[in-house]
Scaffold this motif. Structure first.
Motif, short mmCIF file in Angstrom:
data_model
loop_
_atom_site.label_atom_id
_atom_site.label_comp_id
_atom_site.label_asym_id
_atom_site.label_seq_id
_atom_site.Cartn_x
_atom_site.Cartn_y
_atom_site.Cartn_z
N HIS A 23 62.15 -1.27 22.26
CA HIS A 23 61.47 -2.55 22.44
C HIS A 23 62.47 -3.58 22.99
O HIS A 23 63.66 -3.29 23.09
CB HIS A 23 60.81 -3.02 21.14
N VAL A 24 61.94 -4.71 23.28
CA VAL A 24 62.78 -5.74 23.91
C VAL A 24 63.00 -6.88 22.93
O VAL A 24 62.06 -7.33 22.28
CB VAL A 24 62.09 -6.27 25.19
N ARG B 204 58.20 -11.79 33.64
CA ARG B 204 57.32 -12.81 33.07
C ARG B 204 58.08 -14.12 32.82
O ARG B 204 57.59 -15.20 33.09
CB ARG B 204 56.69 -12.29 31.78
N THR C 6 59.89 -5.84 32.91
CA THR C 6 58.61 -6.56 32.95
C THR C 6 58.66 -7.85 32.12
O THR C 6 58.10 -8.88 32.52
CB THR C 6 57.44 -5.68 32.48
N ASN C 7 59.34 -7.80 30.99
CA ASN C 7 59.50 -9.03 30.18
C ASN C 7 60.28 -10.09 30.96
O ASN C 7 59.94 -11.27 30.92
CB ASN C 7 60.21 -8.71 28.86
N TYR D 285 60.36 -1.96 30.15
CA TYR D 285 59.91 -3.10 29.33
C TYR D 285 60.82 -4.32 29.54
O TYR D 285 60.35 -5.46 29.60
CB TYR D 285 59.88 -2.75 27.85
C1 LIG Z 1 57.80 -6.94 26.67
O1 LIG Z 1 58.35 -5.87 25.94
C2 LIG Z 1 57.52 -5.28 24.97
C3 LIG Z 1 58.32 -4.28 24.19
O2 LIG Z 1 59.20 -4.96 23.34
C4 LIG Z 1 56.33 -4.65 25.67
O3 LIG Z 1 55.46 -4.06 24.73
C5 LIG Z 1 55.60 -5.72 26.43
O4 LIG Z 1 54.57 -5.12 27.17
C6 LIG Z 1 56.55 -6.45 27.37
N1 LIG Z 1 55.88 -7.60 27.94
C7 LIG Z 1 55.66 -7.74 29.24
C8 LIG Z 1 54.98 -8.99 29.67
O5 LIG Z 1 56.05 -6.94 30.06
#
Ligand SMILES: *[C@@H]1O[C@H](CO)[C@@H](O)[C@H](O)[C@H]1NC(C)=O
Length: 323
Positions: free
Chosen positions: A112-113, A153, A149-150, A146
């Motif tokens: 996870h992030v 955003r 993509t985070n 992840y």
């Molecule tokens: C950010 O990371 C989480 C995992 O920690 C993931 O589930 C989530 O989809 C991610 N959010 C975006 C906007 O990519």
């Protein structure tokens, strides 16, 4: 008398000619100066040049730290690298003389992030160092997608349109088998204008299969964007490339002069001799001069001629006496 009048006339005429020459030269010079100043208007330093130079170039820099189990031995080194790069960016000047104003975000990722800090939360270098030192590694699988993509955003929500966007992905090149498509995630981020540096964190990241992954994620050319944390002078290398990006991405507008006013040039050659002045007004009357020397004695006179008929009056007189 006649020859001296000639001379006077000739002199007067010559003087007239000279005066005309001076006048022509004078006018010529005025005209050339005017022409010159019209010819190079862009060379002059605009009044508002400085204000624009003083405006800093904005950089939004994000570190994505590999916090997976395979990065265990390198986690501290990754943190130090991020901290060192951030420190070196402070007070950096671009080639144009503009300052670089950076905001730094930090994410670490595994299964996870953890968003340790976003751009909005940037409170300067000391705060960043204080935040980065206690973070501990997560230690699961490597879900790099992840993290990307985070971050995309965060850029979408927080970044300024004109800023230079740079992501530094620290990664060993081996994703978890269930990690979603990393290349489409990277493509999305790149479409937002984000440049990607990929830093392999271990010597194994340089193995052909891994470096191929890293190369595909990195922006091109790879010589600029693909590095390894174990490279000598890795902080210097990355700083050099980020500075180059900012230099390219933050040029000064064309009408604005990046240069400081130069030193005063040497003085020019002496000017032409001026026109002769007008005749002055007549001076005041002088004092009476001293008496002159006495003159030379006169010439001796000639002999007195004998009187003749002059006796006539005498004659009449004597006649009257007789009567
Ligand atoms: C950010 O990371 C989480 C995992 O920690 C993931 O589930 C989530 O989809 C991610 N959010 C975006 C906007 O990519």
């Amino acid at each position: 008398m006649v020859p001296s009048l000639h001379w006077l006339l000739l002199l007067w005429g010559l003087q007239g000619l000279c005066a005309q020459d001076y006048e022509e030269d004078y006018e010529e010079e005025v005209v050339t100066t005017r022409k010159k100043s019209k010819q190079f208007p862009s060379n002059s330093i605009p009044q508002n040049g400085r204000a624009r130079i003083d405006e800093d170039c904005g950089l939004e820099l994000a570190f994505l730290i590999d916090s997976s189990e395979s990065a265990k031995d390198n986690h501290a080194q990754e943190k130090r690298f991020a901290s060192d790069v951030m420190t070196r960016l402070q007070g950096l000047r671009l080639q144009t003389g503009r300052g670089l104003s950076s905001r730094v975000a930090l994410l670490q990722y595994s299964s996870h992030v953890i968003i340790e800090q976003t751009f909005k939360q940037w409170r300067g270098p000391d705060d960043f160092k204080a935040r980065i030192s206690p973070i501990v590694y997560i230690g699961h699988g490597t879900y790099t997608t992840y993290a990307i993509t985070n971050l995309t955003r965060i850029y979408l929500e927080e970044s300024a349109p004109s800023s230079i966007k740079v992501a530094v992905l620290l990664f060993d090149g081996v994703s978890h088998p269930r990690n979603p498509d990393i290349f489409s995630a990277v493509a999305d981020a790149k479409n937002q204008g984000v440049r990607f540096f990929t830093i392999g964190i271990t010597p194994e990241a340089n193995e052909p299969a891994n470096i191929a992954q890293l190369r595909l994620i990195a922006s091109s050319p790879a010589s600029r964007y693909l590095h390894n944390l174990q490279d000598r002078g890795i902080v210097d290398k990355v700083i050099k490339e980020i500075t180059a990006l900012a230099d390219e991405g933050c040029p000064l507008a064309q009408s604005q002069c990046a240069c400081d006013k130069g030193e005063r040039g040497p003085s020019g050659p002496p000017g032409k001799k001026g026109r002769p002045g007008e005749d002055g007004s007549p001076g005041s009357k002088g004092q009476k001069g001293e008496g002159g020397l006495s003159g030379l004695p006169g010439r001796e006179g000639g002999e007195v001629s004998r009187g003749g008929k002059g006796d006539f009056l005498g004659h009449l007189e004597s006649k009257g006496k007789q009567g």
